[in-house]
Design an enzyme around this catalytic site. Structure first.
Site, PDB file in Angstrom:
ATOM      1  CB  ILE A  26      -0.803   0.117   1.155  1.00  0.00           C
ATOM      2  CG1 ILE A  26      -2.183  -1.454   0.840  1.00  0.00           C
ATOM      3  CG2 ILE A  26      -1.640   1.087   1.489  1.00  0.00           C
ATOM      4  CD1 ILE A  26      -3.374  -1.491   1.973  1.00  0.00           C
ATOM      5  CE1 TYR A 164      -1.638  -5.186  11.381  1.00  0.00           C
ATOM      6  CE2 TYR A 164      -3.906  -5.231  11.793  1.00  0.00           C
ATOM      7  CZ  TYR A 164      -3.046  -4.784  11.011  1.00  0.00           C
ATOM      8  OH  TYR A 164      -4.025  -4.291   9.352  1.00  0.00           O
ATOM      9  CE  LYS A 168      -2.514  -0.992  11.033  1.00  0.00           C
ATOM     10  NZ  LYS A 168      -2.320   0.256  10.848  1.00  0.00           N
ATOM     11  CB  THR A 199       0.009  -5.524   0.335  1.00  0.00           C
ATOM     12  OG1 THR A 199      -0.056  -6.673   1.741  1.00  0.00           O
ATOM     13  CG2 THR A 199      -0.568  -4.877  -0.168  1.00  0.00           C
TER      14      THR A 199
END
Ligand code: NAP
Length: 281
Positions: A26, A164, A168, A199
């Site tokens: 990204i 995670y 975020k 990705t």
């Protein structure tokens, strides 16, 4: 708001941008899109050879690129990274905090303290330190913009990925707080929340046909994003097209984050063929 036609306001002509995690995925797509939109771009990450290849793409669009070797696991390096960007570009108008890692997946009770610290360190600590270092430069032009690349995992419950998801959610909260603090200085701060995107980070899922089928089925749009679809949203938030947008979190996820039904109920409702089992209204 700056002048120009509405189409010009979707561009970044003459702007100077720093993109972290620009070596692939990204971040690479954002850097190249920004160059295509007219910005000079500073590219930061640890893989310098990969950054040099992205720099060639930026230069291919007629823009300048600055390659910066920076490991954001050490947040103390953020200041030098921002200085290198400012020195190389002659100032800074746009910051994209994109560098991110997902170190630990598994039950919360098995959480490894080192993985927790590493995830929060890069994803939150790196972005915090970078924002602090960049603030005076972003404010100098009176129209700075920050885009923090979060995740839809920061918007709701995501089992087995607590560290995670927490990192975020923190980025989204940070974006809201800084948007309030910096609005008076003309600096906008927004978060971007991608859903599944092709990705290297998601190769393990997309490379496993059974897992990939489940992951694709979770998305109402029925497919994953390509990185340039995330980059387009980053360009919007960075540009004057979003001149009155601050403190927001833009989900770019094929509808996943608002999907109350999920694939199971969605399938059942679709199978009803338009007949409704409930009354009008
Ligand atoms: N792909 C998805 O489905 C998805 C969904 C939601 C959110 N996101 C978020 O989008 C962002 C980009 O993800 P991606 O999918 O493009 O991942 P990726 O392909 O793994 O790329 C991650 C980028 O972050 C950089 N990075 C990692 N650790 C770093 C460190 N310690 N210091 C400096 N740079 C570091 C990497 O560069 P080096 O290795 O060269 O340092 C790389 O450029 C991340 O914040 C991720 O959480 C991705």
């Amino acid at each position: 708001m700056r002048g120009g036609t509405v189409v010009e306001r979707f561009g970044l002509a003459g702007r100077r941008a720093l993109v972290t995690g620009a070596s692939r995925g990204i971040g690479r797509a954002v850097a190249v899109a920004f160059a295509e939109a007219g910005a000079d771009v500073a590219l930061a990450a640890r893989d310098v050879e990969a950054l040099k290849r992205v720099a060639e793409e930026v230069e291919g669009h007629g823009r300048s690129a600055v390659v910066i070797d920076c490991d954001l696991a050490d947040s103390a390096r953020a200041e030098a990274m921002v200085k290198a960007a400012v020195d190389g570009l002659g100032g800074l108008d746009v910051l994209v905090n994109n560098a991110g890692v997902m170190r630990c997946v598994g039950p919360f009770t098995d959480l490894d303290e080192a993985d927790w610290a590493a995830t929060l360190g890069v994803n939150v600590g790196g972005a915090v330190a970078t924002c602090r270092a960049a603030a005076p430069f972003l404010a100098a032009g009176g129209a700075g913009s920050v885009v923090n690349v979060a995740s839809i995992m920061g918007l709701g419950g995501m089992p087995f990925a607590a560290s995670y998801a927490v990192s975020k959610a923190a980025l989204i909260s940070l974006s809201q707080a800084l948007a309030m603090e910096w609005a008076a200085h003309g600096v906008r701060v927004n978060a971007l929340a991608p859903g599944w995107t092709h990705t290297a980070k998601t190769d393990a899922v997309s490379g496993d046909p059974a897992a990939f089928d489940v992951a694709v089925a979770s998305v109402p749009a029925g497919r994953w994003a390509d990185p340039d679809e995330i980059a387009a949203a980053a360009l919007f938030l960075a540009s004057d097209a979003a001149s009155y947008v601050t403190g927001q979190c833009l989900a770019v996820d094929g509808g996943w984050s608002v999907d109350l039904a999920g694939p199971g109920l969605r399938g059942m409702l679709a199978a009803l063929g338009g007949r409704t089992p409930v009354g009008d209204g």
